[in-house]
Structure formats: C-alpha cells, structure tokens
Design a protein around this motif. Structure first.
Motif, PDB file in Angstrom:
ATOM      1  N   GLU A 101       0.235   2.826  -4.294  1.00 58.02           N
ATOM      2  CA  GLU A 101       0.715   3.886  -3.401  1.00 58.02           C
ATOM      3  C   GLU A 101       1.489   3.313  -2.224  1.00 58.02           C
ATOM      4  OE1 GLU A 101      -1.632   7.137  -2.183  1.00 58.02           O
ATOM      5  OE2 GLU A 101      -2.544   7.410  -4.143  1.00 58.02           O
ATOM      6  N   LEU A 102       1.029   2.178  -1.718  1.00 62.46           N
ATOM      7  CA  LEU A 102       1.756   1.559  -0.596  1.00 62.46           C
ATOM      8  C   LEU A 102       3.167   1.162  -1.029  1.00 62.46           C
ATOM      9  CD1 LEU A 102      -0.959  -0.640   1.139  1.00 62.46           C
ATOM     10  CD2 LEU A 102       0.053   1.465   1.982  1.00 62.46           C
ATOM     11  N   GLU A 103       3.263   0.738  -2.272  1.00 63.45           N
ATOM     12  CA  GLU A 103       4.569   0.381  -2.809  1.00 63.45           C
ATOM     13  C   GLU A 103       5.512   1.589  -2.784  1.00 63.45           C
ATOM     14  OE1 GLU A 103       5.563  -0.630  -7.242  1.00 63.45           O
ATOM     15  OE2 GLU A 103       4.387  -2.198  -6.276  1.00 63.45           O
ATOM     16  N   ASP A 104       4.925   2.774  -2.998  1.00 65.24           N
ATOM     17  CA  ASP A 104       5.724   4.004  -2.992  1.00 65.24           C
ATOM     18  C   ASP A 104       5.858   4.599  -1.598  1.00 65.24           C
ATOM     19  OD1 ASP A 104       6.424   4.010  -5.576  1.00 65.24           O
ATOM     20  OD2 ASP A 104       4.944   5.463  -6.258  1.00 65.24           O
ATOM     21  N   THR A 105       5.387   3.896  -0.603  1.00 63.73           N
ATOM     22  CA  THR A 105       5.583   4.354   0.775  1.00 63.73           C
ATOM     23  C   THR A 105       6.731   3.540   1.348  1.00 63.73           C
ATOM     24  OG1 THR A 105       3.207   4.716   0.887  1.00 63.73           O
ATOM     25  CG2 THR A 105       4.411   4.765   2.968  1.00 63.73           C
ATOM     26  N   PRO A 106       7.928   4.121   1.347  1.00 67.01           N
ATOM     27  CA  PRO A 106       9.095   3.299   1.660  1.00 67.01           C
ATOM     28  C   PRO A 106       9.248   3.015   3.158  1.00 67.01           C
ATOM     29  CG  PRO A 106       9.750   5.549   1.254  1.00 67.01           C
ATOM     30  CD  PRO A 106       8.269   5.508   1.083  1.00 67.01           C
ATOM     31  N   GLY A 110       9.361  -1.401   2.184  1.00 62.27           N
ATOM     32  CA  GLY A 110       8.612  -2.094   3.221  1.00 62.27           C
ATOM     33  C   GLY A 110       7.868  -3.277   2.628  1.00 62.27           C
ATOM     34  N   ARG A 111       7.518  -4.238   3.493  1.00 64.12           N
ATOM     35  CA  ARG A 111       6.773  -5.403   3.014  1.00 64.12           C
ATOM     36  C   ARG A 111       5.273  -5.148   3.086  1.00 64.12           C
ATOM     37  NH1 ARG A 111       9.576 -10.008   6.509  1.00 64.12           N
ATOM     38  NH2 ARG A 111      10.056  -8.213   7.821  1.00 64.12           N
ATOM     39  N   THR A 112       4.530  -5.805   2.225  1.00 66.73           N
ATOM     40  CA  THR A 112       3.074  -5.727   2.287  1.00 66.73           C
ATOM     41  C   THR A 112       2.548  -7.039   2.835  1.00 66.73           C
ATOM     42  OG1 THR A 112       3.044  -4.249   0.398  1.00 66.73           O
ATOM     43  CG2 THR A 112       0.983  -5.337   0.953  1.00 66.73           C
ATOM     44  N   TYR A 113       1.924  -6.974   3.995  1.00 62.29           N
ATOM     45  CA  TYR A 113       1.356  -8.176   4.608  1.00 62.29           C
ATOM     46  C   TYR A 113      -0.051  -8.393   4.082  1.00 62.29           C
ATOM     47  CZ  TYR A 113       5.230  -8.553   7.859  1.00 62.29           C
ATOM     48  OH  TYR A 113       6.480  -8.734   8.386  1.00 62.29           O
ATOM     49  N   TRP A 114      -0.359  -9.625   3.742  1.00 64.06           N
ATOM     50  CA  TRP A 114      -1.717  -9.969   3.318  1.00 64.06           C
ATOM     51  C   TRP A 114      -2.004 -11.402   3.723  1.00 64.06           C
ATOM     52  CZ3 TRP A 114      -2.390 -13.592  -0.774  1.00 64.06           C
ATOM     53  CH2 TRP A 114      -1.206 -13.950  -1.430  1.00 64.06           C
ATOM     54  N   ALA A 117      -2.803   5.771   1.999  1.00 63.05           N
ATOM     55  CA  ALA A 117      -2.701   5.412   0.580  1.00 63.05           C
ATOM     56  C   ALA A 117      -4.065   5.081   0.013  1.00 63.05           C
ATOM     57  CB  ALA A 117      -1.772   4.205   0.419  1.00 63.05           C
ATOM     58  N   GLY A 118      -4.170   5.252  -1.286  1.00 59.02           N
ATOM     59  CA  GLY A 118      -5.394   4.863  -1.966  1.00 59.02           C
ATOM     60  C   GLY A 118      -6.066   6.027  -2.658  1.00 59.02           C
ATOM     61  N   ALA A 119      -7.133   5.701  -3.335  1.00 58.77           N
ATOM     62  CA  ALA A 119      -7.817   6.692  -4.159  1.00 58.77           C
ATOM     63  C   ALA A 119      -8.310   7.858  -3.313  1.00 58.77           C
ATOM     64  CB  ALA A 119      -8.992   6.029  -4.862  1.00 58.77           C
ATOM     65  N   GLU A 120      -8.781   7.522  -2.117  1.00 56.29           N
ATOM     66  CA  GLU A 120      -9.358   8.546  -1.265  1.00 56.29           C
ATOM     67  C   GLU A 120      -8.292   9.551  -0.817  1.00 56.29           C
ATOM     68  OE1 GLU A 120     -12.639   7.309   1.544  1.00 56.29           O
ATOM     69  OE2 GLU A 120     -10.883   7.370   2.805  1.00 56.29           O
ATOM     70  N   VAL A 121      -7.170   8.999  -0.371  1.00 59.22           N
ATOM     71  CA  VAL A 121      -6.078   9.855   0.085  1.00 59.22           C
ATOM     72  C   VAL A 121      -5.577  10.730  -1.053  1.00 59.22           C
ATOM     73  CG1 VAL A 121      -3.799   9.848   1.162  1.00 59.22           C
ATOM     74  CG2 VAL A 121      -5.446   8.090   1.762  1.00 59.22           C
TER      75      VAL A 121
END
Lengths: 566, 275
Positions: free
Chosen positions: A130-135, A510-514, A62-66
């Motif tokens: 994008e991570l949010e859209d990665t289920p 999925g959850r986002t860990y931070w 995910a991210g701008a690069e991807v």
C-alpha cells in the motif's frame, strides 16, 4: 532540472532562519548553494512562506488495518471522492482515503514525508504494497514490537543482547524504521480477554510487566542506535485518569537518557492525558504532562488532536477498541494478529456538544500550547483516530490564533468550556514555531538528517505557502492561514514541483526509508536461527522464508545503514 | 398558482442516470436555459440535462415550484435528492434513491419507485401510488443515519428491509412487505396494512411496527407483552385486536411489534404466556 525559489520568507528552524527573505537553489534533487539563474526554472515566491516539506510522524495510511477500515466504511467514501485527471488516479474517502488519494492530499498540503506508525509485522508485505501505491511522499513504517512473543520472552529472561539481535532482524525483515510499542503487555493480555491496568501489572503467562517491556526496548533501541526513539502508545490509553500512567511511562526510562537526546516518544498524547476517575468527572491532565515535559528533556510527544467530525478509529490497541465499541455501539472490527499484536477499528463521531469530546479537543491544544519548547511536541491527529490529516490547517490556525480557539470554544459543550484551560492561555504560535511542530521537530525526532531543513545538502522537499507574514496577522486572519496551509502554492518533492495551488502536476514515487543494520557479527547464531525457524513453524501461519521482505520488493528503497556492535 | 416545469426523457435509458439535480432547490431561480445545462451522469458519461430530457415550462406564475416528470424514469436515480421545498410529481416510475436525504417538500409518484426511496430522509413527504423497492428510508450502505423524520406512503407493496435503521418519522405501506421490516430501527413508526414475509423488527431497539396482515412467525427474540384492542397511527385509530411484542431482546431493544390477532391465528399459542 534546477530550480530557484526567489524572495520567499524562509522559515528553517534547524538552521535558525526565521522569516528571512532569501533564495533557495535546487539541483539534482538537493538544495545547493547556488544555481545558474539563466538555466534554472524560477519560482517567484515573493510574499510567500517557504518551509521544508511537512513531516508527519504518526499517521495510519497503509496496511491491513487501514484497508479493513476502508472496507468497513462505504459511507465514508460516498460523499468524498476525487475524479481522475490526466495524471492522477481517482479515489475516495474522507477519514480513510484510498492510497493514491492519500499521497495527493498530503502533497497538496505541502507534506513530503509520512510515517505509518503501526505495522503488525505479519502484515508488513501488505503495508509495503500500500505504501508503494501512496505516491509522492516518502514514508517509513514502524513494526509493532511491544507484544511480540520473542521480545516478551527475551525480556522475561533478561536477555537484552539477544533481544536486540532479534529486534534488528525483525526491523530488517519487515523493512521497518523504528520500534513501535502499543499498550505494552495489554495486547497480549487481550488475547486472554484481559488488559493490563498499570505499568507494574503482570502480563499473563509471560511474567513480565509493561515497565520491563518499555525499559527493555528502550535499551534495545540504544544498543541498535536507531535514529528514532521508541514510539510508545501508552497503557490505559483513552481511560480517565491515565495521565498519571503517561507520566510514569516517561519517568520509567528517565535514567536511560545519557545526553540531551530524547529516549522516548509518547504518541497521540491527548488520548493519554485524561484526569479524573470516570467519564463524568474526566478532565484535562495536560497541565501535569506539560509540567513534566517542560522539566525533562528525555521525552517528545505528538498531539493526537481531535477534530469535531465523523472519523474512523483504528489502533493496534484491541482492548481499547473494544471499549470504544461498547461506548459507541457502532460497528467494529477486532483482530488478534497471531503471536504479534492485536488491532481494532470503530467508526466514531466527535461531537462539539459532548462533554468528553469537547474536553479531548481542549486537551490536545493545551498540550501543544503549554509545552514551552516546540521541539518536544509535534502536530498530529493520529490520523484517522482524532480526525483526518486534511484538518491540519485547522489545527495550525487554532495554535496560531487565540481568536480562532475562542470561536470554537463558543460552540462546544458548556461544562467542557468552563473547565477548559484554553481561555487562560494567551500563547499564539509563530510561523517559525509552526515550522518546528510540523517539520523540523519531527525530522529531528525521527533522526532524518536530510529532511526537515533547507540547508545545503538537504533533500529538496519544499513547501511554499501563499501567505505574507508581514501583511497577514495570523492571530486575526486565521482563516487566511487555514486556506494557505490547505493548498500549498507549490510543493516540491526531490527537486520536482509536484503540486501547484492544490493541483497535482507531477506524480513521482516516494521512497521507503528502512533501517539496514550493519552488524559486527552475524545477526543470529546457528542455534538461534534454528530456534526461530522452529517457532515460525509452530506459531505462525507464515513460514520463515516467506516472512522476510526482500529489498527488491520495495519500489524505491532508501535504506539507512546503522552500524552496531552487539 | 405555481411554476410547473415538465421533464420528459428523450429516449429509453439503457444505463443508470444520476440526476440529483432534478430538485426544486436546484431548479429554483434558474431560467429554463440554465436548467437545461445542469450536469447529469449517464453511466460514466457526463451529460447536460437537456441532452437526456425535454424541458418545458408549463405554467409560469408566482408561487411554489413544481417539477412534473412524465414518462419512464425507472433508470433515473436520485430524483429530488436533498430537496427541502417544492413538489415533484412523477407520472410514471421513479428510479432508485428517490428523495434521498430530503428535508422538506413533497414527492408524488403515480407509478412505482425503486429501492432506497426516501433514504436518510430528514423531513417532507413521499407518496408512491404503485409499489416500492427495498430499503425504504434506509441510509446509504454502511451508514447508520437512517430516516429521521417525514412521511413515506406506499399504496402498493414494498420490498425488504423497509425502514432499516430508522430513527424517526412514519412509513405507511398499504400493500405487503417482504422480510426484515424495521431491521435495526431505533425509533419511528412503520405501519403495514398487508402481509409481512417475516423477520419483522430484527435488531430493533425502539419504535413501533404495526402489521395488520399475516406474518408467518415472530422472531424468537421477541416476547409477548399484551393484547391491545387497537393502535393509533398518526392520529388514525387502527382497529385490532393486536398482539403486542417487545424486542429485539437480543439487542436489548424495547421496540413494539404489533401483529393483528385476527389474521394470525397460528400465533395464538403466545396467549398462554400472558397468564
């Protein structure tokens, strides 16, 4: 809903369970002692392997690069697409699948936690979107800090405490999980068309060396008691003779380890394990690196295995990506992310008949097989740099079967085959060791307490593979192993069955860990804050106020609170 | 003596039809019943072949399979994709991606063809009696795996970027071509009997482009090398004389661009660089 997984062969290395037939009970998204058998949904796992859900410590998803990679490569999408179903979305992409497809494909393989390892802090918002859209899968993302101007300035002035405060603010502001360092100093130098040649080369205009950056951030990592170590992409990656830099990099933080706990993670080590001084006489430095890692306990690695396929390379290592463009002549992207980092993308095809590519293939496997302790090396392809993550089952079969390796060896470049160490390695990993390489070890390295094991209280992230370890000899039936790991019989995420025999049946978020730091003092003094705002105004295109990502921005936030007394 | 299957559209298509299954490789060994159940896409709808086309077995004898498409197929894409044997004869126009990735066999179009005819071709032969669209022999967007081998003949005109990223084989255009013929080509030969609208061979690294008609100008990144009395194309001697240019120098290329001297008197100023 409660679940009961009955009679599976359980591999749970954290709890020392090696293929015992036992039941696993799940309730409320966690693993429990037992459930009421009459009310629980029962999964008959007899003749199957039960493991904790897979964990990927390093995968660019995910991210701008991807996303730039996706835009750059329509030809990567045209022959690999998935139509939508009643509950899944359509998607495309072989080496850089679209976000939803990424989530589904990981879930199908039994993976439930992935780490997006290089996030330019400026692109954090995009990355989280994008991570949010990665289920399905849980995720964490590591901001790039090795060439961050503030870090370079603080370390130059020897202000470790201030640096730690700043890094803590950065990680919270971008909702990151660990400190990622890519070619320390080299990316800043690349802004001036240069690179650093070794650990003690000065970064232009900053009077700081890569060694000081790595050591400084390693100390910062300790001060902040982050769950993961520093995550390092070494200097001179992809250049012949770089194995010595890799060993020096590990060695330069040796004295910072006070216990057995590792202090440095060298990522996609295969790309940093080349011997020789030119492409013509490049050979494997895996043996030397393995020797070092076997005799020290402060470093962990991941493989960065390559696969013979058409893929897309993307890293924050701008100078290396430019070299790769010059080598391949392919289309390319190179970008300088303001004051933070750089990045580059080049499509690439690894060919069996190429001496260099075949040697790289060999190096990855040599690393995994020559490092005796499986807790120190993890399975990755540095997706998509070495190959798409969907090829993990292939790598598992190579690691488990000498015969599978020989089959591929027969087809590779003759000179590379003659020089490869693989024919002399008899080691074949067991299912128990594979469970460490793909789950337990990675969970330990990431400091995830409730993942990567099946003990009571752990998150109910479970993968069940349809393969009977008593009947199947993985050394001979490596194709069966590959098939079984490609499509998990069941993937359970948070107590819900999400995939069944390759079919997605449930799509939870999925959850986002931070990392949420609980500081004893305010993160910044007023003076520092004013300084930070001023610098944002001067150097960035984004204002300080817009830079910070609020927690409410994350769909499913899973903060890990870390208490620090700076 | 051969099997001939005749395929005729049942109605005039309004949206593109993806019919990659119309290929001797797919039809071979199947009965008419089975062939009629093959899957095609009409826009975003999944259809059976016989819902869109009428299928008829014209001749059934031992031998090579020939598919005869009769009618307007200009909306039908991917005819003969990936075929490696047999023949397809189109009596009418063919749509985009005709013979994409084909490695053998023959396609004859007694009409015109759309863009990407023979895209990423690996072998075989395509003959188009009418004109063709853009990107003849070119790879899919983004890919650099252009036409590698085989022969494409267009009796009429062709569009832009003929032989884009071509790596081998031969393209013959008897009519005229538009801009950027042989752009980024790596190897192979493109022969144009008619005119070229310009920018021939931009970014070419190797290979040959022969233009018998008029070209307004040659790119400044090409340098004149010599004047040749004639050029051989596929065993045929094309009488000249031709100016021979080398380029594209901007890409370190060593491609050869032959431009007829007689039809391009405005290029005579190049001759002074030959002394």
């Amino acid at each position: 809903m409660s679940l009961l997984i009955k009679n599976g062969f359980v591999y749970d290395p954290v709890n020392g369970i090696d293929g015992e037939v036992m039941d696993i009970a799940v309730e409320g998204g966690r693993i429990v002692e037992k459930v009421d058998e009459r009310e629980a949904h029962i999964i008959d796992a007899s003749g199957m392997i039960v493991m904790p859900g897979g964990i990927d410590i390093h995968t660019h998803i995910a991210g701008a690069e991807v996303n730039s990679g996706r835009l750059l490569r329509p030809e990567d999408h045209v022959y690999d697409f998935e139509p939508k179903t009643a509950i899944t979305r359509s998607g495309v992409g072989h080496s850089i699948p679209s976000t939803f497809t990424t989530g589904y494909r990981y879930a199908r393989m039994g993976y439930t936690f992935v780490c997006n390892p290089s996030m330019p802090p400026l692109e954090a918002r995009h990355t989280h979107e994008e991570l949010e859209d990665t289920p399905i899968v849980d995720k964490a993302t590591f901001p790039l800090l090795g060439d961050w101007w503030f870090v370079l300035e603080y370390l130059r002035d020897g202000l470790i405490k201030e640096c730690a405060e700043h890094v803590a603010w950065m990680i919270m502001a971008t909702k990151g999980y660990a400190i990622k360092i890519v070619n320390p100093g080299g990316l800043e130098a690349w802004g001036f068309g240069r690179n650093v040649r070794d650990l003690d080369d000065q970064v232009p205009y900053f009077n700081v060396t890569p060694r000081e950056i790595i050591r400084g951030l390693c100390i910062v990592n300790k001060i902040l008691s982050l769950p993961h170590t520093i995550h390092v992409h070494t200097n001179r990656l992809g250049q012949p003779g770089n194995y010595i830099t890799t060993i020096k990099t590990m060695d330069c933080v040796k004295d910072l380890a006070t216990s057995d706990k590792p202090v440095i993670h060298i990522t996609h080590c295969q790309f940093s394990a080349f011997k020789g001084d030119s492409w013509a006489n490049m050979k494997s430095g895996a043996e030397d690196i393995a020797k070092y890692v076997n005799s020290h306990s402060h470093a962990t690695l991941d493989m960065g295995q390559i696969i013979f396929t058409d893929t897309t390379t993307m890293t924050a290592d701008g100078p290396w990506q430019y070299t790769l463009y010059e080598l391949s002549g392919n289309k390319w992207v190179n970008h300088d992310v303001e004051v933070e980092t750089s990045s580059g993308i080049v499509p690439f095809r690894y060919r069996r008949k190429s001496y260099v590519h075949a040697t790289m293939w060999s190096i990855g496997l040599e690393l995994a097989l020559l490092i005796n302790d499986p807790w120190k090396i993890y399975l990755t392809t540095d997706h998509p740099n070495g190959g798409p993550f969907t090829s993990y089952p292939k790598i598992i079969s190579w690691l488990m079967s000498r015969r599978a390796r020989e089959k591929t060896l027969e087809k590779i470049n003759r000179k590379a085959r003659a020089r490869s160490l693989l024919p002399s390695i008899d080691r074949e990993l067991t299912f128990y060791e594979i469970a460490i390489l793909t789950r337990a070890g990675q969970a330990k390295a990431l400091g995830l307490k409730s993942k990567g094991h099946l003990g009571v209280g752990a998150d109910a992230d479970i993968a069940i593979y349809n393969i009977n370890p008593r009947l199947v000899d993985p050394a001979r039936d490596y194709k069966t192993v590959r098939r079984a790991f490609s499509n998990a019989a069941y993937t359970i995420k948070g107590g819900k069955i999400v995939a069944k025999m390759g079919e997605i049946i449930n799509v939870p978020d999925g959850r986002t860990y931070w990392i949420n730091f609980n500081m004893d003092c305010d993160v910044f003094s007023q003076r520092d804050l004013a300084d930070l705002r001023r610098k944002f105004r001067e150097y960035w295109t984004v204002e300080y106020e817009n830079y910070i990502i609020p927690e409410s921005y994350l769909k499913v936030s899973a903060p890990i609170t870390v208490r620090v007394g700076v | 003596m051969k099997i001939i299957i005749q395929v005729t559209p049942r109605y005039q298509f309004k949206v593109p039809v993806y019919a990659e299954c119309i290929s001797p490789n797919v039809f071979e060994g199947k009965g008419l019943e089975e062939i009629s159940r093959l899957e095609v896409w009409e826009g975003n709808r999944r259809r059976r072949l016989n819902e869109l086309f009428k299928l008829e077995l014209v001749k059934d004898e031992e031998g090579e399979l020939t598919i005869n498409l009769v009618g307007n197929f200009s909306k039908v894409r991917g005819i003969g994709a990936k075929m490696s044997k047999g023949r397809i004869i189109v009596d009418g126009d063919a749509g985009m991606h005709l013979g994409e990735g084909m490695s053998g066999g023959e396609i004859i179009v007694n009409g015109s063809a759309g863009s990407w005819a023979g895209g990423s071709m690996r072998g075989g032969r395509i003959e188009i009696k009418g004109s063709a669209g853009d990107y003849i022999g070119a790879p899919y967007r983004g890919s650099n795996e252009g036409m590698k081998a085989g022969l494409i003949i267009v009796h009429g005109d062709a569009g832009r970027e003929v032989g884009c990223l071509m790596r081998g084989g031969l393209v013959k255009i008897y009519g005229s071509v538009r801009h950027f013929v042989g752009i980024n080509m790596v190897d192979g030969t493109i022969f144009v009997r008619g005119d070229c609208a310009g920018k021939a061979g931009a970014g070419m690294r190797n290979g040959r482009i022969i233009i018998c008609g008029r070209i307004p100008s040659v790119l400044p990144t090409f340098t004149i090398d010599s004047i040749r009395p004639n050029v051989d194309v596929d065993g045929e001697r094309i009488p000249g004389p031709f100016y021979r240019f080398i380029g594209d120098i901007a890409d370190g290329g060593e491609g050869k661009l032959f431009v007829s001297k007689v039809t391009n008197p405005h290029l005579s100023h190049y001759e002074k660089y030959l002394q």
